[in-house]
Design a protein around this motif. Structure first.
Motif, PDB file in Angstrom:
ATOM      1  N   ALA A  94      29.198 -60.810  69.419  1.00  0.00           N
ATOM      2  CA  ALA A  94      29.642 -62.351  69.261  1.00  0.00           C
ATOM      3  C   ALA A  94      28.345 -62.957  69.606  1.00  0.00           C
ATOM      4  O   ALA A  94      27.483 -62.853  70.528  1.00  0.00           O
ATOM      5  N   ASP A  95      28.158 -64.329  68.639  1.00  0.00           N
ATOM      6  CA  ASP A  95      27.051 -65.255  68.856  1.00  0.00           C
ATOM      7  C   ASP A  95      27.074 -65.711  70.271  1.00  0.00           C
ATOM      8  O   ASP A  95      28.235 -66.064  70.926  1.00  0.00           O
ATOM      9  N   HIS A  96      25.964 -65.913  70.699  1.00  0.00           N
ATOM     10  CA  HIS A  96      25.774 -66.684  72.296  1.00  0.00           C
ATOM     11  C   HIS A  96      24.141 -66.881  72.325  1.00  0.00           C
ATOM     12  O   HIS A  96      23.327 -66.618  72.047  1.00  0.00           O
ATOM     13  N   SER A  97      24.021 -68.341  72.812  1.00  0.00           N
ATOM     14  CA  SER A  97      22.640 -68.705  73.059  1.00  0.00           C
ATOM     15  C   SER A  97      21.803 -67.683  73.919  1.00  0.00           C
ATOM     16  O   SER A  97      20.671 -67.856  73.611  1.00  0.00           O
ATOM     17  N   ASP A  98      22.152 -67.042  74.775  1.00  0.00           N
ATOM     18  CA  ASP A  98      21.534 -65.960  75.380  1.00  0.00           C
ATOM     19  C   ASP A  98      20.841 -64.991  74.308  1.00  0.00           C
ATOM     20  O   ASP A  98      19.523 -64.748  74.739  1.00  0.00           O
ATOM     21  N   LEU A  99      21.398 -64.960  73.422  1.00  0.00           N
ATOM     22  CA  LEU A  99      20.752 -63.833  72.334  1.00  0.00           C
ATOM     23  C   LEU A  99      19.867 -64.733  71.200  1.00  0.00           C
ATOM     24  O   LEU A  99      19.462 -64.007  70.281  1.00  0.00           O
ATOM     25  N   ASP A 100      19.748 -66.068  71.378  1.00  0.00           N
ATOM     26  CA  ASP A 100      18.704 -66.780  70.604  1.00  0.00           C
ATOM     27  C   ASP A 100      17.516 -66.927  71.498  1.00  0.00           C
ATOM     28  O   ASP A 100      17.497 -67.311  72.499  1.00  0.00           O
ATOM     29  N   PRO A 101      16.234 -66.831  70.633  1.00  0.00           N
ATOM     30  CA  PRO A 101      15.150 -66.928  71.490  1.00  0.00           C
ATOM     31  C   PRO A 101      14.996 -68.560  71.789  1.00  0.00           C
ATOM     32  O   PRO A 101      14.547 -68.871  72.810  1.00  0.00           O
ATOM     33  N   GLY A 102      15.406 -69.350  70.884  1.00  0.00           N
ATOM     34  CA  GLY A 102      15.281 -70.760  71.254  1.00  0.00           C
ATOM     35  C   GLY A 102      13.852 -71.304  71.069  1.00  0.00           C
ATOM     36  O   GLY A 102      13.163 -70.664  70.065  1.00  0.00           O
ATOM     37  N   ASP A 103      13.435 -71.870  72.280  1.00  0.00           N
ATOM     38  CA  ASP A 103      11.872 -71.942  72.275  1.00  0.00           C
ATOM     39  C   ASP A 103      11.056 -71.025  73.393  1.00  0.00           C
ATOM     40  O   ASP A 103      10.109 -71.228  73.770  1.00  0.00           O
ATOM     41  N   ARG A 104      12.012 -70.021  73.887  1.00  0.00           N
ATOM     42  CA  ARG A 104      11.754 -69.156  74.717  1.00  0.00           C
ATOM     43  C   ARG A 104      10.732 -67.851  74.542  1.00  0.00           C
ATOM     44  O   ARG A 104      10.686 -67.576  73.325  1.00  0.00           O
ATOM     45  N   SER A 105      10.123 -67.216  75.494  1.00  0.00           N
ATOM     46  CA  SER A 105       9.609 -66.017  75.339  1.00  0.00           C
ATOM     47  C   SER A 105      10.894 -65.347  75.276  1.00  0.00           C
ATOM     48  O   SER A 105      11.776 -65.246  75.714  1.00  0.00           O
ATOM     49  N   PHE A 106      10.832 -64.095  74.261  1.00  0.00           N
ATOM     50  CA  PHE A 106      11.880 -63.473  73.837  1.00  0.00           C
ATOM     51  C   PHE A 106      11.437 -61.842  73.319  1.00  0.00           C
ATOM     52  O   PHE A 106      10.249 -61.744  73.043  1.00  0.00           O
ATOM     53  N   ALA A 107      12.072 -60.851  73.915  1.00  0.00           N
ATOM     54  CA  ALA A 107      11.804 -59.645  73.461  1.00  0.00           C
ATOM     55  C   ALA A 107      12.986 -58.832  73.135  1.00  0.00           C
ATOM     56  O   ALA A 107      14.132 -59.033  73.867  1.00  0.00           O
ATOM     57  N   VAL A 108      13.092 -57.781  72.226  1.00  0.00           N
ATOM     58  CA  VAL A 108      14.085 -56.942  71.878  1.00  0.00           C
ATOM     59  C   VAL A 108      13.336 -55.626  72.071  1.00  0.00           C
ATOM     60  O   VAL A 108      12.407 -55.184  71.335  1.00  0.00           O
ATOM     61  N   THR A 109      14.066 -54.733  72.535  1.00  0.00           N
ATOM     62  CA  THR A 109      13.524 -53.393  72.978  1.00  0.00           C
ATOM     63  C   THR A 109      14.669 -52.261  72.675  1.00  0.00           C
ATOM     64  O   THR A 109      15.825 -52.367  73.144  1.00  0.00           O
TER      65      THR A 109
END
Length: 234
Positions: A94-109
């Motif tokens: 389910a959608d959640h802001s934790d899973l959006d980069p927003g303006d942050r540094s972000f990584a998927v591994t």
């Protein structure tokens, strides 16, 4: 100072799997960790990060696969652009802001194994959705990561294929000054630039697209095995 430290950790993580473990030790970096250790026939994918981002496992996803390090999932090959759509091929979170980069540094591994050359591995949103999107896919056996935000899109394509039947760790990192694609702890591609804010109201899907019909919009179903998926942000 904290922001600079976390950005440094993300940069180190893009260059080595040891660095990824270091980055994950920061309290608020791990947004979701799906170890995919569920037993055969399980209906829910557990998030062990503590954030509760559990996912619903489609009935066509094989669980309980032996990976040599534990358990994982298997996604059987489906013919591209051949109807009907097969939503049971997906795991949906389910959608959640934790899973959006927003303006942050972000990584998927992810840790994956495949002999195929097609499919979307994990994504949040699709190419034209409002708010931007992110995606990891493997066209022609070459890992590709895409971040599409309010300031533009950066897509990185590996210069080499990894659909050799061996396990590989693929990491896509979005930073304020660029995007990095790392494979097995080595930087495979990078590009400077800021993609801007990425924030949508779509779920995370593992194994392909959720909004598709295999006629006008292909579902791009992944074929292969997955051992784990990790989402980090800082």
């Amino acid at each position: 100072m904290r922001t600079a430290l976390l950005t440094c950790l993300f940069l180190v993580a893009a260059g080595s799997e040891a660095g990824a473990a270091t980055a994950a030790s920061a309290d608020d970096v791990r947004m979701a960790v799906w170890t995919m250790d569920e037993s055969p026939g399980s209906a829910w994918m557990t998030d062990v990060s503590g954030h509760g981002h559990h996912g619903q496992i489609g009935p066509e996803v094989g669980t309980g696969l032996s990976t040599g390090y534990g358990r994982g999932y298997r996604f059987d090959r489906l013919e591209p652009d051949t109807p009907p759509a097969r939503p049971g091929h997906l795991v949906v979170v389910a959608d959640h802001s934790d899973l959006d980069p927003g303006d942050r540094s972000f990584a998927v591994t992810v840790r994956l194994r495949t002999t195929h050359k097609f499919g979307n591995i994990v994504q949040k949103g699709q190419a034209t959705v409002a708010g931007g999107s992110w995606k990891m896919q493997i066209p022609n056996g070459r890992p590709t990561c895409t971040y599409r935000g309010g300031r533009g899109t950066i897509e990185l394509i590996s210069p080499y294929r990894i659909n050799d039947g061996d396990w590989h760790v693929v990491r896509c990192v979005r930073l304020r000054d660029g995007v990095v694609l790392a494979i097995d702890g080595l930087r495979a591609a990078s590009r400077e630039g800021w993609t801007g804010t990425i924030r949508n109201d779509w779920p995370v899907t593992v194994g392909g697209k959720i909004d598709c019909d295999q006629v006008d919009v292909g579902c791009d179903y992944y074929a292969g095995d997955l051992d784990w998926v990790k989402v980090e942000a800082a």
